[in-house]
Write an enzyme that holds these catalytic residues in place. Structure first.
Site, PDB file in Angstrom:
ATOM      1  N   ASP A  38     -13.172   8.949   5.856  1.00 37.60           N
ATOM      2  CA  ASP A  38     -13.504   7.592   5.439  1.00 37.60           C
ATOM      3  C   ASP A  38     -14.542   6.920   6.329  1.00 37.60           C
ATOM      4  O   ASP A  38     -14.932   5.777   6.071  1.00 37.60           O
ATOM      5  CB  ASP A  38     -12.251   6.721   5.291  1.00 37.60           C
ATOM      6  CG  ASP A  38     -11.236   6.923   6.401  1.00 37.60           C
ATOM      7  OD1 ASP A  38     -11.500   7.697   7.318  1.00 37.60           O
ATOM      8  OD2 ASP A  38     -10.166   6.293   6.334  1.00 37.60           O
ATOM      9  N   ASP A  88       0.812  -1.223   0.000  1.00 35.34           N
ATOM     10  CA  ASP A  88       0.000   0.000   0.000  1.00 35.34           C
ATOM     11  C   ASP A  88       0.842   1.268   0.000  1.00 35.34           C
ATOM     12  O   ASP A  88       0.323   2.363  -0.233  1.00 35.34           O
ATOM     13  CB  ASP A  88      -0.984   0.006   1.179  1.00 35.34           C
ATOM     14  CG  ASP A  88      -0.313  -0.095   2.545  1.00 35.34           C
ATOM     15  OD1 ASP A  88       0.913  -0.300   2.587  1.00 35.34           O
ATOM     16  OD2 ASP A  88      -1.020   0.019   3.562  1.00 35.34           O
ATOM     17  N   TYR A 133     -12.012   8.075   0.513  1.00 38.47           N
ATOM     18  CA  TYR A 133     -11.727   7.412  -0.748  1.00 38.47           C
ATOM     19  C   TYR A 133     -12.861   7.525  -1.753  1.00 38.47           C
ATOM     20  O   TYR A 133     -12.830   6.898  -2.802  1.00 38.47           O
ATOM     21  CB  TYR A 133     -11.320   5.955  -0.463  1.00 38.47           C
ATOM     22  CG  TYR A 133     -10.164   5.951   0.500  1.00 38.47           C
ATOM     23  CD1 TYR A 133      -8.879   6.224   0.060  1.00 38.47           C
ATOM     24  CD2 TYR A 133     -10.377   5.801   1.872  1.00 38.47           C
ATOM     25  CE1 TYR A 133      -7.812   6.310   0.947  1.00 38.47           C
ATOM     26  CE2 TYR A 133      -9.321   5.887   2.767  1.00 38.47           C
ATOM     27  CZ  TYR A 133      -8.038   6.137   2.308  1.00 38.47           C
ATOM     28  OH  TYR A 133      -7.001   6.242   3.198  1.00 38.47           O
ATOM     29  N   GLY A 163       0.083   2.450   5.556  1.00 36.31           N
ATOM     30  CA  GLY A 163      -1.295   2.858   5.318  1.00 36.31           C
ATOM     31  C   GLY A 163      -1.446   4.057   4.407  1.00 36.31           C
ATOM     32  O   GLY A 163      -2.179   4.991   4.740  1.00 36.31           O
ATOM     33  N   HIS A 207      -9.762   5.078  10.801  1.00 34.68           N
ATOM     34  CA  HIS A 207      -8.651   4.253  11.276  1.00 34.68           C
ATOM     35  C   HIS A 207      -7.905   4.936  12.417  1.00 34.68           C
ATOM     36  O   HIS A 207      -7.774   6.165  12.443  1.00 34.68           O
ATOM     37  CB  HIS A 207      -7.675   3.959  10.133  1.00 34.68           C
ATOM     38  CG  HIS A 207      -8.313   3.281   8.967  1.00 34.68           C
ATOM     39  ND1 HIS A 207      -8.917   3.982   7.942  1.00 34.68           N
ATOM     40  CD2 HIS A 207      -8.450   1.962   8.664  1.00 34.68           C
ATOM     41  CE1 HIS A 207      -9.396   3.117   7.051  1.00 34.68           C
ATOM     42  NE2 HIS A 207      -9.131   1.896   7.466  1.00 34.68           N
ATOM     43  N   ASP A 247     -10.618  10.119  11.941  1.00 29.85           N
ATOM     44  CA  ASP A 247     -10.517   9.162  10.841  1.00 29.85           C
ATOM     45  C   ASP A 247     -11.129   7.820  11.238  1.00 29.85           C
ATOM     46  O   ASP A 247     -11.184   7.469  12.421  1.00 29.85           O
ATOM     47  CB  ASP A 247      -9.037   8.973  10.499  1.00 29.85           C
ATOM     48  CG  ASP A 247      -8.786   8.392   9.121  1.00 29.85           C
ATOM     49  OD1 ASP A 247      -8.481   9.173   8.213  1.00 29.85           O
ATOM     50  OD2 ASP A 247      -8.877   7.158   8.975  1.00 29.85           O
ATOM     51  N   HIS A 291      -0.545   7.631   9.768  1.00 30.66           N
ATOM     52  CA  HIS A 291      -0.002   6.294  10.015  1.00 30.66           C
ATOM     53  C   HIS A 291       1.514   6.230   9.902  1.00 30.66           C
ATOM     54  O   HIS A 291       2.126   5.256  10.364  1.00 30.66           O
ATOM     55  CB  HIS A 291      -0.594   5.283   9.027  1.00 30.66           C
ATOM     56  CG  HIS A 291      -2.065   5.079   9.156  1.00 30.66           C
ATOM     57  ND1 HIS A 291      -2.668   4.758  10.351  1.00 30.66           N
ATOM     58  CD2 HIS A 291      -3.065   5.164   8.229  1.00 30.66           C
ATOM     59  CE1 HIS A 291      -3.977   4.639  10.160  1.00 30.66           C
ATOM     60  NE2 HIS A 291      -4.242   4.900   8.888  1.00 30.66           N
TER      61      HIS A 291
END
Length: 342
Positions: A264, A98, A303, A148, A177, A175, A140
């Site tokens: 996200d 990624d 995204y 990430g 995440h 976020d 990240h």
């Protein structure tokens, strides 16, 4: 009646182009800023053009070996056949999968970091009460490892820049995440408190952010994690945010606040984990701004380009003391077709 604040937006044609090249968010930055202009919010903003951050600035946090390896390596398309020690080196620094290298990675890293540092400096100097970098929020990234989709941790660099003036910085992460890279960077610090609301379950990236993560050493009690279940709604998100954030600000008494506004968690995002609307973000950011502290707003995940642009344009309006309700028609602009019913 609109609240009058001095709000800086850090961006330029070059920084937007650099952000557009990021494979995970191709073209997103252009759509965000086009919508901000379409709503005529630029007339309320002090626009600051960032300089790309030099290597000395990047290594305030990141290791020299990591930066030189990332910038010195060939692009992903050229190193597809890389083997042996070179391939091992890329894997060691997380520059695979990624975070595989791509053409334009150096410009992306330098502008994302440079814009966040410029935004922080606008708060330090008093030029702005709120400063925004929607191309930042890469939470990240580790000191010597990309992770990430985050090749740099501009958030950490921004917080370190804020510490030139502000002794206590509260970092809030909205976020989907967990903001692991920021938490790890300040795990032992009592000058930075991190507060992350995110989804957490076994196997969900980045596999951190449980309630037991509370900081270490002098930083004990300065890492706050609020893991939320799948399907979190505006109501549950706002209730959790309000309860925890108000206690955190009362106990920590920050001199400045940084908010990572990754979108996200929106119900329309391809992740489809939370079921949030832009109301959750607008109310949370509005509550932070009501504290009256110098505030740095950053981007992050997100995204669906059109939905992310809607969200961050609305947060830009909120920062300026107004709002763009969800039912507002999208003005005519270059990317209007992106908002047509699917």
């Amino acid at each position: 009646m609109e609240t009058v604040r001095t709000v800086a937006l850090v961006c330029s044609a070059q920084s937007i182009d650099a952000a557009d090249s990021l494979p995970s968010n191709t073209g997103r930055a252009s759509r965000v800023h086009a919508l901000i202009r379409a709503f005529e919010l630029d007339s309320k903003l002090d626009v600051i053009e960032p300089a790309p951050l030099d290597t000395r600035g990047l290594t305030v946090f990141h290791s020299e070996e990591f930066i030189s390896s990332m910038f010195g390596a060939e692009s992903d398309s050229d190193c597809a056949s890389t083997s042996g020690s070179e391939g091992n080196r890329l894997e060691r620094f997380g520059l695979v999968d990624d975070c595989a290298l791509f053409d334009g990675v150096e410009a992306h890293v330098r502008y994302a970091a440079g814009a966040t540092v410029a935004a922080a400096e606008a708060l330090v100097s008093g030029r702005a009460q709120v400063a925004i970098n929607w191309e930042g929020g890469r939470h990240h990234g580790q000191r010597s490892r990309a992770s990430g989709y985050c090749y740099v941790n501009d958030v950490v660099l921004g917080i370190l820049a804020l510490q030139a003036r502000f002794s206590r910085v509260l970092y809030i992460d909205l976020d989907l995440h967990h903001g692991d890279g920021v938490q790890d960077a300040f795990l032992h610090s009592r000058r930075v408190m991190t507060l992350s609301l995110h989804h957490h379950e076994r196997g969900f990236f980045p596999n951190s952010g449980g309630r037991v993560d509370e900081g270490r050493g002098r930083g004990a009690g300065h890492s706050i994690n609020v893991p939320l279940r799948r399907g979190a709604s505006d109501g549950s998100f706002i209730r959790a945010f309000t309860a925890v954030a108000n206690r955190a600000v009362a106990a920590f008494a920050p001199d400045a606040v940084v908010v990572q506004c990754g979108s996200d968690g929106l119900g329309a995002d391809p992740h489809k984990v939370f079921n949030l609307t832009t109301d959750a973000f607008a109310q949370s950011v509005g509550a932070v701004l009501a504290w009256g502290q110098p505030t740095l707003l950053l981007g992050g995940g997100g995204y669906s380009n059109a939905d992310c642009a809607r969200c961050w344009a609305r947060l830009t309006a909120v920062a300026c003391g107004s709002d763009i309700p969800p039912e507002t028609d999208i003005p005519e602009h270059a990317f209007l077709n992106d908002y047509a019913p699917g």
